[in-house]
Design an enzyme around this catalytic site. Structure first.
Site, short mmCIF file in Angstrom:
data_model
loop_
_atom_site.label_atom_id
_atom_site.label_comp_id
_atom_site.label_asym_id
_atom_site.label_seq_id
_atom_site.Cartn_x
_atom_site.Cartn_y
_atom_site.Cartn_z
N LYS A 267 -1.09 -7.28 -9.31
CA LYS A 267 -2.10 -7.37 -8.24
C LYS A 267 -1.70 -6.29 -7.23
O LYS A 267 -0.87 -6.52 -6.36
CB LYS A 267 -2.07 -8.77 -7.61
CG LYS A 267 -3.37 -9.20 -6.95
CD LYS A 267 -3.85 -8.29 -5.84
CE LYS A 267 -3.12 -8.46 -4.55
NZ LYS A 267 -3.44 -7.44 -3.52
N GLU B 24 9.35 -4.26 12.80
CA GLU B 24 9.14 -3.06 11.98
C GLU B 24 7.85 -2.40 12.46
O GLU B 24 6.79 -3.03 12.46
CB GLU B 24 9.00 -3.48 10.51
CG GLU B 24 8.85 -2.32 9.56
CD GLU B 24 8.64 -2.76 8.11
OE1 GLU B 24 7.95 -3.77 7.88
OE2 GLU B 24 9.17 -2.08 7.22
N CYS C 94 9.63 1.98 3.44
CA CYS C 94 10.53 0.88 3.76
C CYS C 94 11.95 1.38 3.96
O CYS C 94 12.80 0.66 4.45
CB CYS C 94 10.50 -0.17 2.67
SG CYS C 94 11.15 0.47 1.13
N GLU D 90 -4.85 -4.01 -2.09
CA GLU D 90 -6.31 -3.83 -2.03
C GLU D 90 -6.66 -2.57 -1.22
O GLU D 90 -7.79 -2.13 -1.21
CB GLU D 90 -6.98 -5.06 -1.42
CG GLU D 90 -6.62 -5.40 0.02
CD GLU D 90 -5.28 -6.13 0.18
OE1 GLU D 90 -4.40 -6.01 -0.71
OE2 GLU D 90 -5.12 -6.82 1.20
N SER E 266 5.47 -6.93 3.21
CA SER E 266 6.03 -7.27 4.52
C SER E 266 6.85 -8.57 4.44
O SER E 266 6.67 -9.39 3.52
CB SER E 266 4.89 -7.42 5.54
OG SER E 266 3.98 -8.38 5.07
N PHE F 116 0.81 -1.22 0.00
CA PHE F 116 0.00 0.00 0.00
C PHE F 116 0.84 1.27 0.00
O PHE F 116 0.36 2.32 -0.39
CB PHE F 116 -0.93 0.01 1.23
CG PHE F 116 -0.22 0.42 2.51
CD1 PHE F 116 -0.01 1.76 2.81
CD2 PHE F 116 0.27 -0.53 3.40
CE1 PHE F 116 0.67 2.13 3.96
CE2 PHE F 116 0.95 -0.16 4.55
CZ PHE F 116 1.15 1.19 4.83
P1 NAD Z 1 1.66 -6.69 2.92
O1 NAD Z 1 2.73 -7.71 2.94
O2 NAD Z 1 0.58 -6.76 3.93
O3 NAD Z 1 0.91 -6.69 1.49
C1 NAD Z 1 1.64 -6.62 0.29
C2 NAD Z 1 0.85 -7.33 -0.81
O4 NAD Z 1 0.73 -8.72 -0.50
C3 NAD Z 1 -0.56 -6.81 -1.00
O5 NAD Z 1 -0.83 -6.73 -2.39
C4 NAD Z 1 -1.44 -7.86 -0.33
O6 NAD Z 1 -2.70 -8.00 -0.93
C5 NAD Z 1 -0.63 -9.12 -0.51
N1 NAD Z 1 -0.81 -10.07 0.60
C6 NAD Z 1 -1.08 -9.77 1.89
N2 NAD Z 1 -1.12 -10.89 2.64
C7 NAD Z 1 -0.88 -11.92 1.79
C8 NAD Z 1 -0.78 -13.33 1.98
N3 NAD Z 1 -0.95 -13.89 3.17
N4 NAD Z 1 -0.51 -14.09 0.89
C9 NAD Z 1 -0.34 -13.54 -0.33
N5 NAD Z 1 -0.42 -12.20 -0.55
C10 NAD Z 1 -0.68 -11.40 0.49
O7 NAD Z 1 2.42 -5.27 2.96
P2 NAD Z 1 1.80 -3.81 3.13
O8 NAD Z 1 1.33 -3.63 4.53
O9 NAD Z 1 0.89 -3.50 2.02
O10 NAD Z 1 3.13 -2.92 2.92
C11 NAD Z 1 4.02 -2.58 3.93
C12 NAD Z 1 5.23 -3.46 3.94
O11 NAD Z 1 5.91 -3.37 2.68
C13 NAD Z 1 6.28 -3.05 4.98
O12 NAD Z 1 6.77 -4.21 5.59
C14 NAD Z 1 7.37 -2.38 4.15
O13 NAD Z 1 8.67 -2.40 4.71
C15 NAD Z 1 7.31 -3.19 2.91
N6 NAD Z 1 7.91 -2.48 1.80
C16 NAD Z 1 9.13 -2.90 1.37
C17 NAD Z 1 9.77 -2.23 0.34
C18 NAD Z 1 11.11 -2.66 -0.15
O14 NAD Z 1 11.51 -2.25 -1.22
N7 NAD Z 1 11.84 -3.46 0.59
C19 NAD Z 1 9.14 -1.13 -0.27
C20 NAD Z 1 7.88 -0.74 0.20
C21 NAD Z 1 7.26 -1.44 1.23
#
Ligand code: NAD
Length: 497
Positions: free
Chosen positions: A174, A382, A282, A177, A227, A150
């Site tokens: 994808k 985090e 991040c 959401e 994450s 997000f």
């Molecule tokens: P998230 O992991 O909750 O969701 C990311 C994506 O994965 C979404 O599209 C979501 O629909 C999908 N998803 C969620 N749960 C899932 C599951 N169990 N199985 C399959 N798909 C699933 O992350 P978020 O809260 O949207 O974003 C924040 C996180 O992203 C933080 O941890 C941040 O550090 C990380 N991030 C990392 C970078 C990087 O380059 N390292 C950059 C931006 C954000």
């Protein structure tokens, strides 16, 4: 359900037939902006099949033609920069300047993708054995997929599909959401740029749709940003299915402050780097490590951070907006509470902050802890909120050891006036992106985004040359010709030895 955001499948913006949808809300007001439908299995399968068909002709399209379409796309993105940022602000709560930055950092990757012809040049060597030459070509993979978080709904999708498509692949996106409106607007502009149908497909949903993608036999490569625990699931499942996978995941980024650093620069830089964008970056600085006497600056840093006020996206005096969801706010507040219970000093507590005009907003005020130790939950996890932890160290070596013991390795920085200290730090630190007097060292797109340890699972990183490698195969050709006769024919003048 009506008022669902469309999906982009087979070159058309279509409404999902799904009966399940996730509300997309404005984080400052909780007003529902749209609903993200959770694509049906048939819809996901159709998107992948359409991408597979589109690949057949797209892979034959010359790279300068692909680049020219990409140039049109980057021009459209620039023309719609403010509009995209406004949509982004609505669904993320980001202040307008941050939203514009989010879009801009994505446009920079598209600019890089316009350079695809030279990025896809192979290597050659003549006479590797007598009369034998070897040369390599870079070819696309096929259907690639991306799952995005997000926190950067413009930049992160743009890290992925423009480069993958410029390389000659087709792509299933994808998006999160929680904020799918910005990625859908990116898709509309992509459509407007005139790419052939089927190159980009955008489907909505959550785990269920992601799992279908990462288990589908026709998907060759998966890019994920999000994450760490979800990244681990995607990496394990994707590689189990023998796919190519890159996962950019969570972080805990430290800034080391040496006593010889320029104090006013430290204070100016640490404020934006820690609580900017509500700490939902991040590459945000979440831990400040003061070496020796620099700890005396903590009160001034606290004062500077306390002066940053959260507010609405279009409030020019606001330093950052609300966090993405009530659930994210609850998580952050419970971590702040845990920090207090585990014995850290909460010098500045943003957990009760609210904006009286927008009491429903997911507000968290700037928060600062001192006396943090490595065993505390607030240090290990985090937080992803506007919370800065401060720690103290007696020497640079000790600070480096602390950081190297942390499970994450996304970004870090050192503030110092000493070249030797900076060099010691850059050489010994086990973190993939290092800033020297630069708080958030995100590499521009001609480099790659090179997180380490639990911040990245995979081999080739996002964008830059590594991004091109990730989305392509190398074909190496060793060739010898036996038709020497032709050289001696009536029209030939060359004589072979
Ligand atoms: P998230 O992991 O909750 O969701 C990311 C994506 O994965 C979404 O599209 C979501 O629909 C999908 N998803 C969620 N749960 C899932 C599951 N169990 N199985 C399959 N798909 C699933 O992350 P978020 O809260 O949207 O974003 C924040 C996180 O992203 C933080 O941890 C941040 O550090 C990380 N991030 C990392 C970078 C990087 O380059 N390292 C950059 C931006 C954000």
């Amino acid at each position: 359900m009506h008022n669902n955001i469309p999906m982009y499948i087979d070159g058309e913006f279509i409404q999902s037939q799904s009966t399940r949808a996730i509300p997309v809300t404005n984080p400052a007001t909780q007003l529902v902006l749209t609903n993200a439908p959770c694509a049906t299995q048939d819809e996901v399968a159709f998107a992948i099949a359409s991408a597979k068909t589109a690949f057949e002709s797209w892979k034959e399209t010359p790279s300068p033609e692909r680049a020219r379409l990409m140039m049109r796309y980057q021009q459209l993105l620039k023309e719609h920069h403010d509009e995209l940022a406004e949509i982004l602000s609505q669904e993320t709560g980001k202040i307008f300047a941050d939203a514009k930055g989010d879009v801009w950092r994505g446009i920079e990757v598209v600019e890089q993708a316009c350079n695809i012809s030279s990025l896809m040049m192979g290597e050659t060597a003549e006479n590797v054995a007598r009369n034998i030459d070897t040369y390599s070509y870079i070819q696309p993979l096929g259907v690639c997929a991306g799952v995005t978080p997000f926190n950067f709904p413009a930049m992160i999708p743009l890290w992925m599909f423009p480069l993958a498509i410029a390389c000659g692949n087709t792509f299933i996106l994808k998006p999160s959401e929680q904020d799918p409106m910005t990625p859908m607007r990116l898709a509309e502009l992509f459509h407007e740029a005139g790419f052939p149908k089927g190159l980009l497909q955008v489907i909505h949903g959550d785990k269920e749709q992601v799992d279908q993608i990462i288990n589908h036999p026709d998907v060759r490569a998966i890019s994920f940003v999000g994450s760490a625990h979800v990244g681990q699931h995607i990496y394990r499942t994707g590689t189990h299915n023998l796919k190519r996978v890159q996962c950019m995941t969570g972080a805990k980024n430290h800034m080391v402050i040496m006593p010889d650093a320029n104090k006013s620069q430290v204070i100016n830089n640490i404020v934006g780097a820690s609580v900017g964008a509500a700490g939902q970056r991040c590459m945000a600085i979440s831990v400040a490590v003061f070496v020796g006497a620099s700890k005396d600056w903590i009160p001034e840093i606290k004062e500077a951070i306390a002066s940053v006020r959260p507010g609405l996206w279009n409030d020019e005096d606001a330093g950052f907006g609300p966090v993405i969801s009530p659930q994210a706010r609850t998580r952050i507040l419970s971590l702040i509470e845990q920090g207090k219970q585990e014995g850290a000093n909460c010098e500045l507590d943003g957990s009760t902050f609210t904006l009286p005009e927008y009491p429903e907003g997911n507000w968290v005020g700037p928060t600062l802890f001192s006396g943090v130790t490595p065993d505390m939950t607030i240090y290990k996890e985090e937080i992803f909120g506007p919370v800065l932890l401060t720690m103290e160290s007696e020497s640079l070596e000790q600070a480096v050891e602390l950081i190297n013991n942390n499970a994450f390795g996304n970004g870090t920085s050192i503030f110092t006036e000493s070249g030797s200290a900076a060099r010691y730090f850059q050489h010994n630190i086990e973190v993939g992106q290092v800033g020297i007097n630069v708080p958030i060292p995100v590499p521009l797109p001609f480099f790659s985004f090179t997180g380490w340890k639990n911040s990245f699972y995979g081999d080739h990183h996002a964008y830059g040359k590594q991004g091109v490698r990730f989305y392509t195969e190398t074909k190496t050709i060793t060739s010898r010709w036996f038709d020497e006769e032709a050289l001696h024919g009536p029209n030939m003048t060359i004589t072979l030895k």
